[in-house]
Structure formats: C-alpha cells, structure tokens
Design an enzyme around this catalytic site. Structure first.
Site, PDB file in Angstrom:
ATOM      1  N   GLU A 437       0.843  -1.203   0.000  1.00 59.17           N
ATOM      2  CA  GLU A 437       0.000   0.000   0.000  1.00 59.17           C
ATOM      3  C   GLU A 437       0.875   1.249   0.000  1.00 59.17           C
ATOM      4  O   GLU A 437       1.691   1.457   0.887  1.00 59.17           O
ATOM      5  CB  GLU A 437      -0.897  -0.009   1.243  1.00 59.17           C
ATOM      6  N   ASP A 510      -1.479  -0.925   5.590  1.00 54.32           N
ATOM      7  CA  ASP A 510      -1.358  -0.255   6.889  1.00 54.32           C
ATOM      8  C   ASP A 510      -2.333  -0.824   7.912  1.00 54.32           C
ATOM      9  O   ASP A 510      -3.347  -1.414   7.563  1.00 54.32           O
ATOM     10  CB  ASP A 510      -1.637   1.247   6.734  1.00 54.32           C
ATOM     11  N   ASP A 512      -4.610   0.446   9.591  1.00 55.66           N
ATOM     12  CA  ASP A 512      -5.710   1.367   9.868  1.00 55.66           C
ATOM     13  C   ASP A 512      -6.898   0.997   8.981  1.00 55.66           C
ATOM     14  O   ASP A 512      -6.862   0.009   8.257  1.00 55.66           O
ATOM     15  CB  ASP A 512      -5.275   2.823   9.625  1.00 55.66           C
ATOM     16  N   ASP A 514      -8.181   2.352   6.243  1.00 58.68           N
ATOM     17  CA  ASP A 514      -7.920   2.298   4.810  1.00 58.68           C
ATOM     18  C   ASP A 514      -7.167   1.036   4.434  1.00 58.68           C
ATOM     19  O   ASP A 514      -7.440   0.404   3.419  1.00 58.68           O
ATOM     20  CB  ASP A 514      -7.101   3.522   4.373  1.00 58.68           C
TER      21      ASP A 514
END
Ligand code: TSJ
Length: 651
Positions: A437, A510, A512, A514
């Site tokens: 990512e 990541d 998180d 997203d």
C-alpha cells in the site's frame, strides 16, 4: 452388573483416548477451528432435537473460566439404560464415538450426516464436562473428567455417575464443558465466530430462539446477551445479507420436498453486479458449491427463460440471457436436508452426491414457475429479465474488448509492468510478490527486499472495488491489470495455476481502516477472479508492527495493543514508544526486519473463508447505507491485526 460394566468401560475409554491421541482425525485441527468444533458438536444435538419439534430455545453461554454451556428445552437426553450398551443413554452419548445424540436414524430424520463425530469427541477433548438432564419431573446430573493416572491421561472418564439431584417440572438438556488446554493452542472461544454461527443457525432454522450470553463481556452491568430468532428464516437471511441494498422489497421464497431431499430457497436482487450464492446441506455451509448448486442454477435459468417467454418479457426475436446474466446482482440462499451426504473438494465443503442435481432442479423449477405466475411476483421476474438482458450486452462487449486486449497484449503489459520491481530469480516456487500500500512504503520495500526472490508492486490509493464493478471494469483498472500480468496465471475461466510466477503473494497494508479496506478489496479480487490462488494457499497477509519500544540500544517491535503493556514492563523505566501509523513511516531496514525477512516476519495464510468474508465486509462497507456501514465497522472491524490473524494462524 459390576464386572461387565468395568470391562466395557475400559473399551470405551480407549475410544476416547484415541481421540486425544489424534484430535485432527476427529475435529480437523487443534487451532481455533477445532476448538469451536467442540461447541458445534453440542449445539448440533440441540438443533436436531428442536428441528424435530421438541422445544424452541437454545441458550449458549460463554463463561469467564473458559468453559462453554449449551442448554435446550427439548425432551432431555434419555436416562434409561440403553439396551445394547447396558449403560444410560447419557453415558452412551458422551463415551461412544459416533453415537452423538442420535440413537438411531428413525428418531431423527436427517441426523448422522451432520458434522457427525458426536458429543463424545467434545468430552474426550475437555478438562471436564458436566451434563444436566431435566425429564419426567426429575433433574439428573453426570460428570466426566480427563484424569491423570500413572502419568497418563484418561480422556472423558466418568467421575460422577448419572444420578438424580432434584425435582423439576421442566424438560431439557444442559451441557457445560471446559476445553482442555493440553490439546488446544488456545482455548478462548471467539465471540465473533460463535455469534456468527448461531445467527446463521437461527436463520437456517426459522422460529428457533438461539440466545448467546457472553459472561466475558459486560454491557450496562450485565453480561452481553444476543437473541437470534427469525420467523422469516431464509427470507430474513437474504434481507440481512443484502443489508438495505435490495432492489425489490420482498425476497422470493420457495420450498418443497422429494423422496431424497427437503429444500428451501430464497433470493433477492441487489444493486451490485455480483452473484452471491450461499448454500447449505443439513445446516453445514457448502462454500465450494456442488450438485445442489448446479441444479439450482439450471432451474433458475430455465424457469426464468420459460416464464419470461410466456409473459412476453422476452420477445420472439430476443435471445435468452445466460444463467450468469440472470445471476448478476442476485443473492441466493439454498438450504437442503438429506441423508448420506458425500462432501468433496479441497475443504470438503462441496456436495458430491450426483443424484441431488436433478432433485433440486425439479423442485426449484416447478416452484419458480408457480411463484412467477402470481401477479405480485411478476415484477421481480421483469426486473430479472431487464438485468439479464443488460448483463448479456455487457458480456458481449467485454468479450470483444478482451479479444482486442489480447492482440495488443505484449506492448501494453510491458508498460504496466514498469511499476513492478520483479525478482531476479526464476524459480517461481521460491518467488514472492509483495503488493504494498502506497508509493512511499513501496519505495522502502524495493530498497529493503532481497531481489533474488522478492518482487514489489506498490499500489497507489485504493484499487478498484472488485465487488461492485463488472468484470470488464475490473480488468480496465491499471493496478489490477498489473497484478494480473505480474502473476501470469490469467483470470476467471482462463486462470491457470501452473503459470503462477510467484508462489507467495503477500498483501502489505497499513494497520488502519484504509489498510483494512485495501486488504479486503484485494482479497475480494483474488476470491472472485483467481480463486485457485487462494484455495491453493498462495495468498498471504503480512503483519507490520504497530509500535516500536526503545530504550538506549535495545529496541523491540510490538504487533498488537495487547502485547504493548507486557513489553513496556519488560523494557522498564526510561523507554520511548513510537507508533507506526503506516508502513511508510518505516525505513527500509526496519521494514525488512519486521515484515519482510522470512526468518522473522509473520505471514497469515488467507483461506477461502477469509476471502469470502472479506467480500461480505466490502458489501457492507461499500453499500450506500451509511448507518449500516458505521455500525458494521464498529462491530466487526478489528484493526488490531495481530489478534485477528494470530487466531487464524491456528487454523
Ligand atoms: F449430545 C449432547 F450431549 F451433546 C447434547 C444433546 C447436548 C445438548 C445441549 C442437548 C442434547 C439433546 C439431546 N437435547 N435433546 C436431546 N434429545 C435426545 O437425546 C432424545 C430425547 C428423547 C428421545 C426419545 O426417544 O424419547 C430421544 C432422544 C434422542
């Protein structure tokens, strides 16, 4: 009875000891899946009792001491002496392999073909198991333990023989057990897993009230409690799956039976373009499909076309849409009950019985024709035909587009491959492709990697949502096309695993929201278009650390919130913490050390179930209903990845 009983008893104990010796043979794994299997063996017995018309409630309780309890208000396991076994019915159930709660098949219509190993396996793999039976005015109790004798464990031995302990006017059975921590890697029942399965069972068995009490979690002063009861059964299931994205208010529902099967089916169109078929045999999900699904599909195609012609929704000169055209955007749940089930396939979740195809096809065809001739349902067929025609057009267009891409394949693909930092080694079995990512993390990964076998493909932004778009649009997406070219297998019908250039495909995103989303999108893409990659175990998720705890020279990486306090304590006063918000914050060396080095990293292998779940997650996430999305995220999205995945690693 003395002597006879004793000798019999020893034989019985040997049976249960065999289970402990080779748990895998009976429950598949000693990871989280096997652990939950212990519970399902018990729950299945209550479901059987209630589906046969005795009782209406099952209450599952998860206790703080790690034990689980299942209680029903059925007739209560028979306490009288079993004529062949010469011991009580209760004892038979918990000490005889394969006995289950099913003394013979006349008692229960479709028993025996279920998970089938029986409650004795749960007993064999527990520290202790306690059963209470309420029957004919009396309350009985019996207790089993896995005891150590001369250094050897005797599994599931009777420590308190069946005895009456009181009077009662209720009926039912209550079983509580503690999984043995010498057998299982981790004996923590997952609230999510249990809750999801109980909800599913409540959908599949309409009207049964299934309650989950989780004493490990408090809500407003009392233990968390969920009640699952769906009078609409499969209809409610489809509404739940479609989560407010339905295109018509009422799912179509049909049911019927033949000599071989009982069948129920519900379906409804959504505004998306994916086909979602969920099928079950005797309450067991058949995620790999099988003959019942094949029969269902043929019936749908034939019935839709036949009735559509009759009602003139398809004009004389118009061609019939194909089955796949009709199924675009359709959510279907099919549940059948039958005897002598043969499961096949990679994960034994595919129905193999050849005779079932026609059986399902006939029932579904006849019922559908009847249903669509009713005025109130004609609108749904009209919608189906409209969608089918549109899908057929797109399919034709995509085919033409694909032919064109094939011709100018080489030039364009070499362009796309530009972003890919490929591996220098040519042994595909050793090669790894990291899908990373973000460009900055991608940059670090390119510097950090061992180029002899590791390739890096940075993803900019979110790749396209594979769930929402049609095949042609998915293929048009640049990132996705790069992945396809890099892997070399082709997609969909053209997929050929033998051309796979990277035997490990690793998603690095990541920690998180997203990141979780990107991961889910990619998993969905692979699930939809390169399923063989998933089923053959080539897809992985990399786990980056969440924190670095440092004191002078000493540094430690922490992969979950749970671990953090332990590490802090170990490191002692004077530490500093760095929180990694994204992969991009790590320098190449750190990224290598924590996430890419095969010696140190943690990879989680993705299985088909995970990938299918990712899809469901996206369906909910990407839907237009913002409230549903919010509540889904707060309920399900566990961004503490180590936990979520460490659990899966046990599988
Ligand atoms: F098997 C088990 F121990 F796991 C278990 C069985 C656990 C739980 C929670 C419930 C049950 C269970 C079994 N609930 N209800 C029954 N029913 C019978 O075993 C039963 C009752 C009556 C008769 C009869 O013919 O009178 C027959 C059966 C099989």
């Amino acid at each position: 009875m003395g002597k006879h009983y004793d000798s019999k008893d020893i034989v019985v104990l040997e049976g249960l000891d065999a289970v402990r010796m080779r748990p895998g043979m009976y429950i598949g794994t000693t990871g989280t899946k096997g652990l939950h299997h212990l519970l399902w063996e018990i729950v299945d017995n209550s479901i059987d009792e209630i589906s046969n018309g005795f009782g209406n409630n099952i209450t599952v309780t998860l206790f703080r001491d790690g034990s689980a309890q299942v209680e029903d208000n059925g007739r209560g396991i028979p306490v009288d002496i079993h004529p062949q076994m010469k011991v009580s019915g209760v004892e038979v159930v918990f000490t005889q392999l394969h006995a289950g709660g099913k003394f013979n098949n006349e008692n229960y219509g479709y028993s025996g073909g279920l998970h089938g190993v029986g409650a004795s396996v749960t007993n064999a793999l527990s520290r202790w198991l306690d059963v209470k039976v309420y029957r004919d005015g009396k309350e009985y109790e019996m207790r089993f333990e896995s005891i150590t004798k001369n250094g050897k464990i005797r599994s599931g031995a009777v420590v308190t023989p069946l005895k009456q302990i009181g009077s009662t006017n209720r009926f039912g059975t209550c079983v509580r057990f503690l999984p043995d921590d010498r057998v299982f890697e981790d004996i923590t029942f997952s609230h999510e897993v249990v809750s999801k399965r109980l909800r599913e069972l409540a959908f599949l068995n309409k009207g049964i009230e299934i309650v989950l009490i989780d004493e490990r979690y408090m809500r407003g002063g009392s233990p968390s409690k969920k009640v699952f009861k769906f009078n609409g059964g499969l209809k409610d299931f489809v509404l739940y799956l479609n989560n407010n994205r339905a295109e018509h208010p009422n799912p179509i529902y049909i049911s019927g039976k033949s000599d071989l099967i009982e069948l129920e089916c519900a379906f409804q169109y959504t505004s998306s373009y994916t086909e979602n078929i969920f099928s079950y045999v005797n309450n067991i999900p058949t995620s790999e499909g099988g003959t019942h699904e094949t029969g269902l599909k043929s019936a749908i195609t034939r019935a839709f076309n036949d009735v559509a012609r009759r009602l003139n929704f398809l004009k004389d000169k118009e061609e019939n849409p194909l089955g796949e055209d009709y199924r675009e955007g359709m959510t279907v749940v099919l549940a059948i009950k039958m005897r002598n089930v043969q499961f096949e396939g990679q994960t034994k979740t595919k129905l193999g019985n050849p005779e079932i195809k026609n059986e399902v096809e006939n029932i579904v065809y006849n019922q559908l024709v009847t249903v669509f001739e009713k005025n109130e349902n004609k609108k749904v067929l009209e919608l189906a035909v409209k969608k089918g025609k549109a899908a057929a057009k797109v399919r034709e267009a995509a085919k033409r587009a694909k032919e064109i891409t094939r011709q100018k394949n080489s030039i364009e693909n070499s362009n796309l491959i530009g972003k890919l930092a490929s591996a220098s080694g040519k042994k595909s079995e050793l090669n790894e492709l990291f899908i990373v990512e973000g460009d900055s993390a991608g940059g670090s990964a390119k510097q950090a990697r061992d180029r002899s076998f590791q390739a890096i493909l940075p993803l900019r932004g979110k790749p396209l949502n594979a769930e929402k778009k049609r095949l042609a649009q998915v293929l048009a997406n640049e990132e996705i096309r790069t992945i396809i070219s890099a892997l070399g297998t082709g997609i969909g019908e053209d997929f050929d695993l033998s051309n796979l250039k990277y035997h490990k495909v690793i998603i690095l995103s990541d920690a998180d929201q997203d990141g979780a989303h990107i991961r889910a999108i990619l998993m969905t893409f692979f699930f939809r278009y390169m399923r063989g990659l998933v089923t053959n175990g080539h897809l992985y998720i990399g786990l980056p650390p969440l924190y670095k705890v440092q004191k002078k020279e000493h540094e430690e990486y922490v992969y979950s919130d749970q671990e953090l306090p332990e590490v802090i304590e170990r490191v002692g006063k004077g530490y500093s913490i760095q929180r990694y918000k994204g992969l991009g914050e790590m320098n190449p060396e750190q990224l290598w050390d924590t996430t890419m080095d095969p010696q140190k990293r943690t990879l989680v292998q993705v299985n088909v179930e995970d990938a299918a779940n990712a899809e469901l997650m996206i369906t909910t996430w990407m839907g237009d209903d913002i409230e549903a999305r919010k509540s889904y995220i707060s309920e399900h999205a566990n961004f503490n990845k180590k936990d979520e995945f460490a659990e899966k690693k046990g599988l």
